[in-house]
Design a protein around this motif. Structure first.
Motif, short mmCIF file in Angstrom:
data_model
loop_
_atom_site.label_atom_id
_atom_site.label_comp_id
_atom_site.label_asym_id
_atom_site.label_seq_id
_atom_site.Cartn_x
_atom_site.Cartn_y
_atom_site.Cartn_z
N LEU A 214 20.31 0.39 -23.43
CA LEU A 214 20.19 2.00 -23.60
C LEU A 214 21.44 2.57 -24.30
O LEU A 214 21.48 3.61 -24.98
CB LEU A 214 19.87 2.83 -22.30
N LYS A 215 22.51 2.01 -23.99
CA LYS A 215 23.80 2.09 -24.53
C LYS A 215 24.01 2.01 -26.09
O LYS A 215 24.60 2.88 -26.90
CB LYS A 215 25.02 1.77 -23.66
N VAL A 216 23.28 0.78 -26.28
CA VAL A 216 23.46 0.57 -27.92
C VAL A 216 22.27 1.62 -28.55
O VAL A 216 22.92 2.11 -29.64
CB VAL A 216 22.91 -0.78 -27.87
N ALA A 217 21.42 1.80 -27.93
CA ALA A 217 20.49 2.82 -28.54
C ALA A 217 21.33 4.14 -28.85
O ALA A 217 21.10 4.66 -29.66
CB ALA A 217 19.08 2.94 -27.75
N ILE A 218 21.82 4.77 -27.73
CA ILE A 218 22.65 5.98 -27.86
C ILE A 218 23.59 5.85 -28.97
O ILE A 218 23.63 6.92 -29.46
CB ILE A 218 23.08 6.13 -26.36
N ALA A 219 24.30 4.88 -28.89
CA ALA A 219 25.43 4.72 -29.88
C ALA A 219 25.01 4.97 -31.49
O ALA A 219 25.60 5.37 -32.24
CB ALA A 219 26.10 3.53 -29.76
N HIS A 220 23.59 4.72 -31.46
CA HIS A 220 22.88 4.56 -33.00
C HIS A 220 22.17 5.76 -33.10
O HIS A 220 21.46 5.97 -34.11
CB HIS A 220 22.37 3.31 -32.97
N PHE A 238 28.41 8.11 -19.92
CA PHE A 238 28.45 7.39 -21.08
C PHE A 238 27.91 8.32 -22.28
O PHE A 238 28.61 8.56 -23.42
CB PHE A 238 27.70 6.23 -21.07
N ILE A 239 26.88 9.11 -22.02
CA ILE A 239 26.26 9.94 -22.99
C ILE A 239 27.04 11.24 -23.26
O ILE A 239 27.32 11.63 -24.38
CB ILE A 239 24.71 10.52 -22.23
N GLU A 240 27.88 11.92 -22.19
CA GLU A 240 28.53 12.75 -22.28
C GLU A 240 29.89 12.45 -23.27
O GLU A 240 30.41 13.32 -24.30
CB GLU A 240 29.18 13.35 -21.22
N ALA A 241 30.64 11.31 -23.02
CA ALA A 241 31.60 10.64 -23.63
C ALA A 241 31.21 10.31 -25.29
O ALA A 241 31.93 9.94 -26.10
CB ALA A 241 32.23 9.39 -23.08
#
Length: 268
Positions: A214-220, A238-241
């Motif tokens: 999910l972090k990779v998805a958020i980053a993109h 992580f989302i806020e940052a």
């Protein structure tokens, strides 16, 4: 949202699979936009436990027939379509005998994750984009739900970055509580990197557990929605940052107006 085009890409959607947070929101949000006069399409995998006869799925020959390369293997793409009764909402199903024939979604009867779940997610992402290209349907927003769909933002920002069709398309990812333990295949990062996606941009996939995927998805993605009360504190931080526009969790009875405003004011 009248006449806005939104593509919903989800791991699970009711009424085709059992009710859970992902499958319910993957129905409720498109229905809301449809009711507001938006143009929507829904894409999901055609798992073997979906009853094709009951739900009246049929293959779309003009869209099927191409091969997608996953980890240097040619995998045939089959497209099926159905309509959600009473809602006039079309759902497209990404199918492949090797990846989606088995009679369950993500794990076998013992609860063990399928060893090729990583390849299934890559195939699903590519299958969605290739089908939308064939439809020549330009979405204003692509809204991703569920980890099986989480490679789509990655492929949109790298593999398909030069596609003029998607030049103005924004990607929103909804983040839900953890839905599997353990990791997918530890070679996943190499399989994604095979498609000329820099390993530095997908470094979290070195350990492809639920949150790292999910972090990779958020980053993109261009924007993020916290879609569950059960999202971990680490993930919320992580989302806020990330610096992306994000929508904190809202109760189900309030989501309609909140999601619409988020689309209009933060995404488009």
């Amino acid at each position: 949202m009248e006449d806005k085009r939104i593509l919903y890409v989800s791991s699970e959607v009711v009424p085709y699979l059992a009710e859970n947070e992902v499958s319910l929101m993957s129905y409720d949000v498109p229905k809301m936009i449809n009711d507001q006069g938006g143009q929507i399409r829904i894409f999901m995998p055609r798992y073997g436990n979906i009853n094709e006869r009951r739900h009246q799925l049929h293959e779309v020959i003009r869209l099927s027939g191409m091969n997608l390369v996953v980890n240097d293997m040619d995998m045939p793409l089959i497209i099926k379509v159905a309509s959600i009764p009473k809602e006039r909402i079309q759902v497209y199903f990404i199918d492949n005998d090797e990846y989606f024939k088995r009679k369950a979604t993500f794990a076998d009867e013992d609860g063990t994750l399928y060893p090729d779940n990583d390849e299934r997610s890559i195939f699903f992402a590519k299958g969605v984009v290739e089908t939308v290209k064939k439809l020549n349907w330009v979405p204003d927003i692509i809204h991703v739900h569920g980890w099986m769909a989480a490679m789509l933002p990655v492929y949109m920002k790298h593999f398909y970055k030069d596609e003029a069709l998607f030049a103005d398309t924004k990607i929103v990812t909804s983040v839900y509580g953890q839905s599997f333990d353990g990791t997918l295949d530890m070679e996943m990062i190499k399989k994604v990197a095979f498609d000329d996606i820099p390993e530095s941009d997908i470094a979290s996939l070195a350990e492809p557990n639920y949150e790292n995927i999910l972090k990779v998805a958020i980053a993109h993605s261009d924007a993020v929605i916290v879609a569950s009360e059960n999202v971990s504190d680490e993930m919320v931080k992580f989302i806020e940052a990330s610096g992306k526009p994000f929508l904190p969790y809202v109760e189900k009875d309030k989501f309609a107006e909140t999601y619409t405003n988020f689309y209009k004011n933060q995404v488009l």
